[in-house]
Write a protein that holds these residues in place. Structure first.
Motif: not given
Length: 725
Positions: A48-50, A420-425
């Motif tokens: 995830x980008x800033x 399976x979860x990959x969450x943004x910042x």
């Protein structure tokens, strides 16, 4: 409808099903291991980008690797950030610095053990595309950009270094690194394997300090592993602490770049301890670290002053069995400096706890007879925590959100299965990697409400291929043992299953502490081997015994101090339950497993010789005296304190009970479960005058793969099962 019509309709349906199965192909070994027919696709390398509106993804097409920038709102690719073709390199991983102006890419990566590796690293300027090769192409480990974007730290030859990018100057932080003696900044073998770590250093938030762990393994006994191939086999010696033996002496240090000196953090007077985690608390003045005693039944969290090394214990957790670091490994310091979140199974199930910076408990955030498996995001502004749990079922994983005060819990992924979860910042979006036991991976981009924005991968091609094969669904079931314990299992039946016929059964087992095989999730290659066996007329069954995970502390810790006892009782109970079913041939039940599963299958055939006819053990532990300190002593204490726990349920102790067919398989280059285990079992079986079959793969490690190996291994096991079961 009259009876004749009903029978005619039934006959027609059976005929139609038979015709459909006849038109479909059976799962062959070649289709699994040679052709990769059942391999699923995924979406890999997502960062995830800033700004929260974009994420980057690793993409490979026509042999060219790229890092692409994806728009979250549209799900579309906007630009290529890193182009391997333009760089003239084939890279396998990447990471950005904090402001995303630079990236580290790795190429020519060479694995060392399970998690450790070394490779050639480049720093890439995103705007210009210009790359800077580090260390003139020498292979280094764990290259990491500093938060201030000006430096890269790494480990080489057991010493810690950093490079200033402006002048490409190399600075050596430590000078005493030596093979099989001193390691700075990377983990020793046993920490890497059992504490799931390889890199053992972290930049401070301001980029002016590096905290690192130093391992003095001088007193750790060496294991000698022969490598076959040359005219004279070569010795490979590495430090491996077996149960009850000496561990590395471990210390934590903070290097100040400006002062060019390191300060040792005070970890207490006791030296026979573990220091498996370091964390910066949000500033560069305070370092946090975890301390475990040798028996791992006391965990301490300490805060240390990085200038002086002075430390104090902030929090302590004790247990009559063990404090599982894996269940206390979600430590997160809040950015506002008000405290930290952590997970613990201290109330009987793994849950989230909120503490202030002095360690005092503010709130137990989650509670209930279910477990939090992962904390995937914390939004301090909205005071919300996003986590994955087993609340719906131990067989499933779903995403939830809850307020920091423990209120307002809401499920965001209601579909039954495994998410399976990959969450943004900024917690506004997440990638959901979703599958079930009978449906392959479905990857979607979602907003914080759980609404799908775009499907990133649906594996349609795989689903279409699956339609052409005769496959049955994986079925879940439960049964009770004689003492009333309810166990979960799954079953794969032949696609043309006839319940009026008796079928042989092959049970698959792992069964180790905290593991789970019975899950509503896509299983992959090994499952399709089981489908191949089903096509040959076998029913394949898996049962999660006591000691496995997802069901709370009491269930998992039940096997403490006597591994093998309850687990084997449960596998035998499972076999007896299956034998009671009308469509199972109770005289033809086998069992197989790998690693801990090989330990289980060996012991089950010996202690359950009245119910099991055949067993295969791949890379088995045969005595826990041969396995490493951290894993073994966590569950059994030391051999000095608990000798019966090591010997009573060792397969070596029960070789005289072997009656059925037994196949023992091992790789001679196994750095994890040493080949020594199988040699000892072979020797004991010979002494007991027991006939068996055995096969060894030269120089293969614990995974037993490479070249033609996997194909050969599964052919070997298939032929044995067909002949002996």
């Amino acid at each position: 409808m009259n009876r004749i019509s009903i029978f005619a309709l039934a006959a027609l349906m059976i005929s139609m099903c038979t015709e459909i199965y006849a038109q479909q192909k059976e799962v062959s070994l070649a289709s699994i291991f040679k052709e990769g027919v059942f391999n699923q696709k995924s979406v890999r390398g997502i960062n995830w980008m800033k700004d929260g509106q974009y994420y980057s993804s690793l993409k490979k097409e026509d042999g060219v690797t790229q890092v692409v920038k994806m728009n979250v709102s549209t799900g579309e690719q906007e630009e290529v950030l890193i182009d391997g073709n333009k760089l003239g390199i084939e890279f396998s991983s990447y990471s950005f610095n904090n402001d995303e102006t630079k990236a580290l890419v790795a190429t020519e990566v060479e694995s060392i053990y399970r998690r450790s590796s070394k490779g050639v690293f480049y720093v890439v300027d995103i705007a210009s595309g210009v790359s800077q090769k580090l260390m003139d192409g020498e292979k280094i480990s764990y290259a990491t950009l500093s938060p201030d974007n000006t430096k890269v730290a790494f480990v080489k030859d057991n010493d810690l270094y950093y490079i200033t990018l402006e002048d490409n100057k190399v600075h050596q932080v430590t000078h005493d690194g030596e093979w099989n003696k001193i390691i700075n900044g990377s983990a020793d073998w046993v920490y890497e394997e059992e504490f799931s770590m390889a890199q053992a250093f972290e930049w401070s938030p301001d980029g002016q300090k590096i905290a690192y762990i130093r391992f003095d393994e001088s007193a750790v006994p060496e294991y000698n592993m022969q490598l076959w191939g040359p005219l004279y086999p070569q010795d490979y010696k590495f430090k491996y602490p077996k149960a009850g033996e000496k561990n590395s002496a471990v210390s934590i240090h903070v290097y100040d770049l400006g002062a060019d000196e390191s300060t040792k953090m005070d970890a207490g007077e006791e030296t026979d301890i573990y220091l498996p985690r370091i964390y910066w608390t949000g500033n560069s003045e305070t370092l946090a670290f975890i301390r475990l005693n040798r028996l791992q039944n006391q965990l301490d969290l300490l805060h240390a002053n990085t200038a002086t090394g002075d430390s104090k214990v902030i929090l302590t957790e004790k247990a009559t069995t063990y404090v599982d670091l894996n269940y206390n490994d979600n430590l997160l310091y809040l950015k506002d400096g008000s405290g930290f979140l952590r997970t613990s199974e201290q109330d009987g199930f793994k849950h989230i706890y909120h503490h202030d910076m002095n360690g005092a408990l503010i709130q137990q955030v989650t509670s209930g007879d279910w477990e939090v498996t992962e904390v995937v995001g914390v939004n301090e502004k909205s005071k919300k925590i996003y986590f994955v749990s087993t609340e719906q079922s131990p067989l499933e994983r779903n995403l939830y959100v809850i307020k920091l005060n423990g209120k307002g819990k809401k499920e965001l992924t209601p579909a039954k299965g495994t998410h399976g979860i990959n969450m943004s910042r900024d917690q506004k979006y997440f990638i959901d990697y979703f599958s079930t036991a009978n449906k392959p991976l479905h990857v979607t981009l979602n907003n914080a409400k759980g609404e799908t924005i775009k499907v990133l991968e649906d594996n349609k091609a795989l689903k279409d291929r699956l339609d052409g094969y005769a496959l049955s669904d994986k079925e879940f079931f439960q049964f009770q043992t004689v003492d009333g314990t309810q166990l979960n299992g799954y079953m794969i039946k032949p696609a043309d299953f006839d319940e009026t016929k008796e079928h042989p059964v092959l049970m698959y087992v792992y069964g180790g502490p905290g593991s789970e095989n019975v899950r509503n999730a896509w299983g992959g290659t090994r499952d399709f081997w089981h489908h191949h066996l089903a096509a040959e007329g076998y029913i394949v069954v898996c049962v999660d015994n006591r000691g496995t995970g997802g069901r709370g502390r009491a269930f998992k810790h039940a096997t403490y101090a006597q591994l093998g006892n309850l687990e084997v009782q449960d596998q035998i109970a499972g076999a007896k339950y299956l034998a009671s079913l009308p469509y199972v041939d109770g005289a033809r039940i086998g069992i197989w497993g790998w690693s801990y599963g090989g330990y289980m299958s060996s012991l089950s055939l010996m202690l359950g010789n009245d119910v099991f006819k055949t067993a295969i053990a791949v890379a088995p532990v045969t005595t826990w005296r041969y396995y490493d300190t951290i894993y073994t002593e966590r569950y059994l204490q030391t051999p000095q304190l608990n000798p019966s726990g090591y010997d009573d349920y060792s397969p070596l102790t029960h070789v005289d009970k072997l009656k059925g067919n037994f196949l023992l398989i091992h790789g001679t280059g196994d750095d994890n479960v040493h080949f020594q285990n199988s040699v000892a079992l072979l020797d004991a079986l010979v002494a007991a005058d027991k006939q068996f079959e055995t096969f060894y793969y030269p120089n293969r490690n614990h995974g037993i793969y490479g070249g033609n190996t996997t194909w050969h291994l599964y052919n070997l096991m298939t032929n044995f099962i067909k002949e002996k079961l």
